[in-house]
Design a protein around this motif. Structure first.
Motif, PDB file in Angstrom:
ATOM      1  N   ARG A 235       8.596   3.743   3.092  1.00 44.11           N
ATOM      2  CA  ARG A 235       7.259   4.163   2.653  1.00 44.11           C
ATOM      3  C   ARG A 235       7.177   3.911   1.154  1.00 44.11           C
ATOM      4  O   ARG A 235       7.806   4.614   0.362  1.00 44.11           O
ATOM      5  CB  ARG A 235       7.022   5.646   2.946  1.00 44.11           C
ATOM      6  N   VAL A 236       6.400   2.912   0.786  1.00 43.62           N
ATOM      7  CA  VAL A 236       6.324   2.501  -0.613  1.00 43.62           C
ATOM      8  C   VAL A 236       5.695   3.595  -1.473  1.00 43.62           C
ATOM      9  O   VAL A 236       4.709   4.237  -1.072  1.00 43.62           O
ATOM     10  CB  VAL A 236       5.503   1.200  -0.751  1.00 43.62           C
ATOM     11  N   GLU A 237       6.276   3.787  -2.637  1.00 45.84           N
ATOM     12  CA  GLU A 237       5.688   4.680  -3.632  1.00 45.84           C
ATOM     13  C   GLU A 237       5.286   3.851  -4.850  1.00 45.84           C
ATOM     14  O   GLU A 237       5.788   2.746  -5.059  1.00 45.84           O
ATOM     15  CB  GLU A 237       6.683   5.770  -4.017  1.00 45.84           C
ATOM     16  N   ALA A 238       4.402   4.411  -5.645  1.00 43.89           N
ATOM     17  CA  ALA A 238       3.878   3.680  -6.809  1.00 43.89           C
ATOM     18  C   ALA A 238       4.996   3.251  -7.757  1.00 43.89           C
ATOM     19  O   ALA A 238       4.921   2.193  -8.386  1.00 43.89           O
ATOM     20  CB  ALA A 238       2.862   4.550  -7.547  1.00 43.89           C
ATOM     21  N   GLU A 239       6.047   4.026  -7.856  1.00 44.41           N
ATOM     22  CA  GLU A 239       7.154   3.721  -8.772  1.00 44.41           C
ATOM     23  C   GLU A 239       8.040   2.570  -8.275  1.00 44.41           C
ATOM     24  O   GLU A 239       8.950   2.158  -8.982  1.00 44.41           O
ATOM     25  CB  GLU A 239       8.032   4.959  -8.965  1.00 44.41           C
ATOM     26  N   ASP A 240       7.762   2.051  -7.101  1.00 41.48           N
ATOM     27  CA  ASP A 240       8.585   0.979  -6.540  1.00 41.48           C
ATOM     28  C   ASP A 240       8.119  -0.408  -6.976  1.00 41.48           C
ATOM     29  O   ASP A 240       8.719  -1.418  -6.594  1.00 41.48           O
ATOM     30  CB  ASP A 240       8.593   1.042  -5.010  1.00 41.48           C
TER      31      ASP A 240
ATOM     32  N   LYS B   9      12.082  -3.062 -12.788  1.00 47.05           N
ATOM     33  CA  LYS B   9      10.772  -2.481 -13.045  1.00 47.05           C
ATOM     34  C   LYS B   9      10.191  -3.100 -14.307  1.00 47.05           C
ATOM     35  O   LYS B   9      10.939  -3.597 -15.156  1.00 47.05           O
ATOM     36  CB  LYS B   9      10.886  -0.969 -13.179  1.00 47.05           C
TER      37      LYS B   9
ATOM     38  N   ILE C 216       1.162  -2.916  -6.219  1.00 50.23           N
ATOM     39  CA  ILE C 216       0.225  -2.106  -5.420  1.00 50.23           C
ATOM     40  C   ILE C 216      -1.105  -2.829  -5.341  1.00 50.23           C
ATOM     41  O   ILE C 216      -1.632  -3.277  -6.363  1.00 50.23           O
ATOM     42  CB  ILE C 216       0.034  -0.712  -6.051  1.00 50.23           C
TER      43      ILE C 216
ATOM     44  N   ARG D 174      14.529   5.946   1.125  1.00 48.09           N
ATOM     45  CA  ARG D 174      13.491   5.074   1.681  1.00 48.09           C
ATOM     46  C   ARG D 174      13.881   3.589   1.541  1.00 48.09           C
ATOM     47  O   ARG D 174      13.264   2.730   2.162  1.00 48.09           O
ATOM     48  CB  ARG D 174      12.136   5.328   1.028  1.00 48.09           C
TER      49      ARG D 174
ATOM     50  N   THR E 269       0.851  -1.186   0.000  1.00 47.78           N
ATOM     51  CA  THR E 269       0.000   0.000   0.000  1.00 47.78           C
ATOM     52  C   THR E 269       0.884   1.232   0.000  1.00 47.78           C
ATOM     53  O   THR E 269       1.808   1.325   0.832  1.00 47.78           O
ATOM     54  CB  THR E 269      -0.899   0.031   1.251  1.00 47.78           C
ATOM     55  N   PRO E 270       0.692   2.157  -0.922  1.00 44.61           N
ATOM     56  CA  PRO E 270       1.509   3.374  -0.940  1.00 44.61           C
ATOM     57  C   PRO E 270       1.520   4.052   0.423  1.00 44.61           C
ATOM     58  O   PRO E 270       0.480   4.170   1.089  1.00 44.61           O
ATOM     59  CB  PRO E 270       0.831   4.241  -2.004  1.00 44.61           C
ATOM     60  N   GLY E 271       2.715   4.446   0.843  1.00 49.61           N
ATOM     61  CA  GLY E 271       2.872   5.098   2.131  1.00 49.61           C
ATOM     62  C   GLY E 271       3.178   4.146   3.264  1.00 49.61           C
ATOM     63  O   GLY E 271       3.607   4.586   4.345  1.00 49.61           O
TER      64      GLY E 271
END
Lengths: 117, 111
Positions: free
Chosen positions: B82-87, B44, B111, B66, B14-16
């Motif tokens: 903190r996961v971001e969408a680009e991860d 990716k 995600i 992060r 989950t993002p964040g």
């Protein structure tokens, strides 16, 4: 800008040969160990071969030993993978990579090898 | 040959929120110089792998803070604070202490 550009992939019949090339730019090629790694689409990464900076040390995965030969031309900032006696199981996307295990790890975008009749 | 075992193999995030991936080696990756020869890469979608962490805990140039790597000997962990969408993508560990270099199976983060 660091670049690694693979070429030489294609469709080849079982038992045939291909020579992959990896052209390097943007760094001092002659000071790095260089690697070939392959990946079947949708699957994981598999190390194939590596060569020392001067080219005197080469090692191979057991699956390709005796069939593949890695070499390099530091004057041209290029290294190669000569693949002979190709098998269907050699079909994969082949990446060249710099300095696996170091701070300067960098990969090219890959070239596709398909072994099929 | 050294075998690397990653877990989990699939990680919904989950993002964040934080995320963590484990990599366990069948042999010690600690060399006599004090370094652990374990790196982390992220592949990716549609791209080639990119270096995140080298020698167990060192962030590669340009990698966001992060991402962090920890562990020693046979047990290693990659954490995203903190996961971001680009991860999103597949994360691989790799050992280069002994020949042949070996990769873990990969952990797919989505995600």
């Amino acid at each position: 800008e660091v670049q690694l550009v693979e070429s030489g992939g294609g469709l080849v019949q079982p038992g045939g040969s291909l020579r992959l090339s990896c052209a390097a730019s943007g760094f001092t090629f002659s000071t790095y160990w260089m690697y070939w790694v392959r990946q079947v689409p949708g699957k994981g990464l598999v190390w194939v071969s590596r060569t020392s900076p001067g080219g005197s040390i080469t090692t191979y995965a057991d699956s390709v030993k005796g069939r593949f030969t890695i070499s390099r031309d530091n004057a041209k900032s290029t290294f190669y993978l000569q693949m002979d006696s190709l098998r269907a199981e050699d079909t994969a996307l082949y990446y060249c990579a710099r300095d696996l295990g170091g701070s300067a790890g960098f990969w090219g975008r890959g070239t596709t090898v398909t072994v099929s009749s | 040959d050294i075998v690397l075992t990653q877990s989990p193999l699939s990680l919904p995030v989950t993002p964040g929120e934080p995320a963590s991936i484990s990599c366990r080696s069948s042999q010690s990756l600690l060399y006599s110089n004090g370094h652990n020869y374990l790196d982390w890469y992220l592949q990716k979608p549609g791209q080639s792998p990119q270096l995140l962490i080298f020698l167990g805990s060192n962030r590669a140039s340009g990698v966001p803070d992060r991402f962090s790597g920890s562990g020693a000997d046979t047990d290693f962990t990659l954490k995203i604070s903190r996961v971001e969408a680009e991860d999103v993508g597949v994360y691989y560990c790799i050992q280069t202490l002994l020949t042949p270099p070996a990769f873990g199976q990969g952990t797919k983060v989505e995600i």
